[in-house]
Design a protein around this motif. Structure first.
Motif, PDB file in Angstrom:
ATOM      1  N   VAL A 195     -18.348 -12.123  19.277  1.00  0.00           N
ATOM      2  CA  VAL A 195     -17.681 -12.910  20.315  1.00  0.00           C
ATOM      3  C   VAL A 195     -16.156 -12.802  20.194  1.00  0.00           C
ATOM      4  CG1 VAL A 195     -17.239 -15.298  21.035  1.00  0.00           C
ATOM      5  CG2 VAL A 195     -19.577 -14.544  20.603  1.00  0.00           C
ATOM      6  N   PRO A 196     -15.483 -12.407  21.248  1.00  0.00           N
ATOM      7  CA  PRO A 196     -14.024 -12.336  21.194  1.00  0.00           C
ATOM      8  C   PRO A 196     -13.411 -13.715  20.975  1.00  0.00           C
ATOM      9  CG  PRO A 196     -14.876 -11.260  23.174  1.00  0.00           C
ATOM     10  CD  PRO A 196     -16.018 -11.992  22.546  1.00  0.00           C
ATOM     11  N   ARG A 197     -12.347 -13.736  20.171  1.00  0.00           N
ATOM     12  CA  ARG A 197     -11.631 -14.990  19.916  1.00  0.00           C
ATOM     13  C   ARG A 197     -10.163 -14.770  20.262  1.00  0.00           C
ATOM     14  NH1 ARG A 197     -12.836 -16.595  13.852  1.00  0.00           N
ATOM     15  NH2 ARG A 197     -11.638 -14.663  13.596  1.00  0.00           N
ATOM     16  N   LEU A 198      -9.660 -15.651  21.116  1.00  0.00           N
ATOM     17  CA  LEU A 198      -8.294 -15.499  21.628  1.00  0.00           C
ATOM     18  C   LEU A 198      -7.450 -16.652  21.098  1.00  0.00           C
ATOM     19  CD1 LEU A 198      -6.136 -14.376  23.603  1.00  0.00           C
ATOM     20  CD2 LEU A 198      -7.397 -15.463  25.463  1.00  0.00           C
ATOM     21  N   LEU A 199      -6.334 -16.330  20.447  1.00  0.00           N
ATOM     22  CA  LEU A 199      -5.455 -17.360  19.864  1.00  0.00           C
ATOM     23  C   LEU A 199      -4.125 -17.402  20.601  1.00  0.00           C
ATOM     24  CD1 LEU A 199      -4.675 -19.367  17.483  1.00  0.00           C
ATOM     25  CD2 LEU A 199      -3.727 -17.348  16.338  1.00  0.00           C
ATOM     26  N   PHE A 200      -3.754 -18.595  21.098  1.00  0.00           N
ATOM     27  CA  PHE A 200      -2.399 -18.833  21.602  1.00  0.00           C
ATOM     28  C   PHE A 200      -1.705 -19.769  20.633  1.00  0.00           C
ATOM     29  CE2 PHE A 200      -4.814 -18.155  25.607  1.00  0.00           C
ATOM     30  CZ  PHE A 200      -4.095 -17.081  26.118  1.00  0.00           C
ATOM     31  N   ASN A 201      -0.767 -19.268  19.858  1.00  0.00           N
ATOM     32  CA  ASN A 201      -0.102 -20.120  18.872  1.00  0.00           C
ATOM     33  C   ASN A 201       1.233 -19.503  18.475  1.00  0.00           C
ATOM     34  OD1 ASN A 201      -0.681 -22.645  17.524  1.00  0.00           O
ATOM     35  ND2 ASN A 201      -0.596 -21.546  15.599  1.00  0.00           N
ATOM     36  N   MET A 202       2.105 -20.329  17.910  1.00  0.00           N
ATOM     37  CA  MET A 202       3.400 -19.835  17.439  1.00  0.00           C
ATOM     38  C   MET A 202       3.231 -18.886  16.263  1.00  0.00           C
ATOM     39  SD  MET A 202       5.777 -20.968  19.297  1.00  0.00           S
ATOM     40  CE  MET A 202       6.455 -22.317  20.250  1.00  0.00           C
ATOM     41  N   GLU A 203       2.169 -19.082  15.515  1.00  0.00           N
ATOM     42  CA  GLU A 203       1.977 -18.301  14.293  1.00  0.00           C
ATOM     43  C   GLU A 203       0.512 -17.926  14.185  1.00  0.00           C
ATOM     44  OE1 GLU A 203       2.847 -21.061  11.129  1.00  0.00           O
ATOM     45  OE2 GLU A 203       1.892 -22.691  12.248  1.00  0.00           O
ATOM     46  N   ARG A 204       0.250 -16.889  13.382  1.00  0.00           N
ATOM     47  CA  ARG A 204      -1.129 -16.494  13.118  1.00  0.00           C
ATOM     48  C   ARG A 204      -1.769 -17.554  12.219  1.00  0.00           C
ATOM     49  NH1 ARG A 204      -3.548 -11.162  12.408  1.00  0.00           N
ATOM     50  NH2 ARG A 204      -1.531 -10.274  12.954  1.00  0.00           N
ATOM     51  N   VAL A 205      -2.964 -18.009  12.531  1.00  0.00           N
ATOM     52  CA  VAL A 205      -3.612 -19.067  11.745  1.00  0.00           C
ATOM     53  C   VAL A 205      -5.079 -18.734  11.481  1.00  0.00           C
ATOM     54  CG1 VAL A 205      -2.108 -20.943  12.553  1.00  0.00           C
ATOM     55  CG2 VAL A 205      -4.139 -20.346  13.884  1.00  0.00           C
ATOM     56  N   GLY A 206      -5.666 -19.471  10.518  1.00  0.00           N
ATOM     57  CA  GLY A 206      -7.079 -19.317  10.186  1.00  0.00           C
ATOM     58  C   GLY A 206      -7.401 -17.884   9.802  1.00  0.00           C
ATOM     59  N   ASP A 207      -8.584 -17.441  10.216  1.00  0.00           N
ATOM     60  CA  ASP A 207      -8.967 -16.059   9.900  1.00  0.00           C
ATOM     61  C   ASP A 207      -8.753 -15.149  11.107  1.00  0.00           C
ATOM     62  OD1 ASP A 207     -11.031 -16.990  11.498  1.00  0.00           O
ATOM     63  OD2 ASP A 207     -12.573 -15.892  10.405  1.00  0.00           O
ATOM     64  N   PHE A 208      -7.897 -15.587  12.024  1.00  0.00           N
ATOM     65  CA  PHE A 208      -7.594 -14.746  13.182  1.00  0.00           C
ATOM     66  C   PHE A 208      -6.979 -13.431  12.730  1.00  0.00           C
ATOM     67  CE2 PHE A 208      -8.577 -18.175  15.972  1.00  0.00           C
ATOM     68  CZ  PHE A 208      -8.925 -17.532  17.152  1.00  0.00           C
ATOM     69  N   GLY A 209      -7.508 -12.363  13.257  1.00  0.00           N
ATOM     70  CA  GLY A 209      -7.027 -11.042  12.865  1.00  0.00           C
ATOM     71  C   GLY A 209      -8.012 -10.320  11.970  1.00  0.00           C
ATOM     72  N   THR A 210      -9.032 -11.056  11.488  1.00  0.00           N
ATOM     73  CA  THR A 210     -10.010 -10.413  10.601  1.00  0.00           C
ATOM     74  C   THR A 210     -11.170  -9.799  11.385  1.00  0.00           C
ATOM     75  OG1 THR A 210     -11.283 -12.442  10.306  1.00  0.00           O
ATOM     76  CG2 THR A 210      -9.482 -12.046   8.748  1.00  0.00           C
ATOM     77  N   ARG A 211     -11.241 -10.101  12.671  1.00  0.00           N
ATOM     78  CA  ARG A 211     -12.345  -9.545  13.455  1.00  0.00           C
ATOM     79  C   ARG A 211     -11.808  -8.585  14.501  1.00  0.00           C
ATOM     80  NH1 ARG A 211     -16.421 -14.580  14.737  1.00  0.00           N
ATOM     81  NH2 ARG A 211     -16.629 -15.374  12.612  1.00  0.00           N
ATOM     82  N   ALA A 212     -12.590  -7.567  14.766  1.00  0.00           N
ATOM     83  CA  ALA A 212     -12.156  -6.507  15.681  1.00  0.00           C
ATOM     84  C   ALA A 212     -11.792  -7.056  17.059  1.00  0.00           C
ATOM     85  CB  ALA A 212     -13.253  -5.458  15.806  1.00  0.00           C
ATOM     86  N   ASP A 213     -12.509  -8.067  17.504  1.00  0.00           N
ATOM     87  CA  ASP A 213     -12.287  -8.562  18.854  1.00  0.00           C
ATOM     88  C   ASP A 213     -11.355  -9.766  18.926  1.00  0.00           C
ATOM     89  OD1 ASP A 213     -13.774  -6.609  20.119  1.00  0.00           O
ATOM     90  OD2 ASP A 213     -15.668  -7.680  19.816  1.00  0.00           O
ATOM     91  N   ASP A 214     -10.651 -10.057  17.837  1.00  0.00           N
ATOM     92  CA  ASP A 214      -9.660 -11.133  17.887  1.00  0.00           C
ATOM     93  C   ASP A 214      -8.461 -10.697  18.717  1.00  0.00           C
ATOM     94  OD1 ASP A 214     -11.142 -12.787  16.307  1.00  0.00           O
ATOM     95  OD2 ASP A 214     -10.036 -12.394  14.448  1.00  0.00           O
ATOM     96  N   VAL A 215      -7.993 -11.596  19.560  1.00  0.00           N
ATOM     97  CA  VAL A 215      -6.767 -11.338  20.328  1.00  0.00           C
ATOM     98  C   VAL A 215      -5.774 -12.430  19.974  1.00  0.00           C
ATOM     99  CG1 VAL A 215      -5.762 -11.178  22.634  1.00  0.00           C
ATOM    100  CG2 VAL A 215      -8.052 -10.252  22.212  1.00  0.00           C
TER     101      VAL A 215
END
Ligand code: OAD
Length: 244
Positions: A195-215
């Motif tokens: 499942v794609p996960r989309l993050l809108f934030n000032m900074e990278r947080v959590g495990d965002f970026g560890t999955r191929a479909d992270d935006v």
């Protein structure tokens, strides 16, 4: 790490094509800073940096029940400042409402107590207020609630399946949270791997970026949301919905 137009376009296409129809949104204080409500941990402006006047042993004490039992006054000082009614939803709130209006919102998990999700038009039954909210109150000892029909409906409809629902999502959108406070912080991980996960934030947080479909869209969430709305062709409707 700048705003990636191409990836936002891909998410927009996912939504527009009807392949994402059970969207789960997870939010924190950052979605409301543009409304004038401070978040907790941002340097300088964050609430936890500005509570000296309340004479607390440590900033988080203002939200701790043991401290509250001894001295509820600091909480009430804060509650008065943050009480709903003086603030207007941001366009990011309105976007969540628009998702709901278009029957694309499966559920909104919010850590916020400002009730701006409802104010923006997100149906109460689609909101899980993970840290409670000003919409409801009860005695911490006898648990007697103060009557509030809307609050009861929200609790009734939203509380039981909290942990199972992220697994149903076919797209997860996370807006304005440091993802440092559990159990909420673990929710994005519950999304299925595909499942794609989309993050809108000032900074990278959590495990965002560890999955191929992270935006990951770094920057003010309202800017990213407008971008997404543009890609969806929803911008005009969104701006209208926001202004009311
Ligand atoms: P934080 O203050 O910890 O995090 C807010 C996040 O939003 C930070 O990563 C900011 O960089 C980002 N941010 C701020 N303004 C933004 C904007 N306009 N656009 C995009 N991002 C922005 O707030 P929370 O994660 O919500 O709990 O904090 C979680 C919990 O900690 C709160 O619910 C509260 C607190 O202790 C309780 O009171 C139980």
């Amino acid at each position: 790490d700048t705003l990636s137009d191409r990836s936002i376009a891909a998410v927009a296409e996912l939504i527009r094509s009807g392949r994402a129809r059970r969207i789960v949104v997870m939010t924190g204080a950052g979605i409301s800073t543009a409304a004038g409500i401070p978040d907790f941990r941002s340097p300088k402006t964050g609430l936890y940096h500005n509570l000296a006047r309340l004479n607390l042993p440590h900033p988080e004490a203002v939200f701790e029940v043991d401290f509250f039992r001894n001295d509820p006054r600091p909480f009430y000082v804060l509650a008065k400042e943050l009480y709903p009614g003086n603030f207007h939803p941001t366009i990011s709130h309105a976007f969540v409402a628009l998702l709901a209006k278009r029957k694309l919102l499966r559920l909104l998990f919010t850590q916020n107590i400002d009730c701006l999700e409802r104010a923006a038009g997100v149906p109460p039954e689609l909101i899980v207020e993970a840290h409670g909210s000003f919409a409801t109150q009860r005695c911490i000892d006898c648990k007697t609630p103060f009557p509030d029909a809307e609050m009861r409906q929200c609790v009734e409809s939203a509380s039981p399946p909290v942990c199972a629902l992220p697994q149903e999502a076919d797209l997860v959108i996370v807006i304005g949270t440091s993802l440092l406070v559990h159990p909420f912080a673990g929710l994005p991980r519950l999304a299925r791997d595909s499942v794609p996960r989309l993050l809108f934030n000032m900074e990278r947080v959590g495990d965002f970026g560890t999955r191929a479909d992270d935006v990951i869209c770094l920057g003010a969430c309202d800017d990213g949301i407008r971008k997404l709305a543009d890609e969806l062709g929803w911008r005009e409707e969104l701006e209208k919905l926001w202004v009311g």
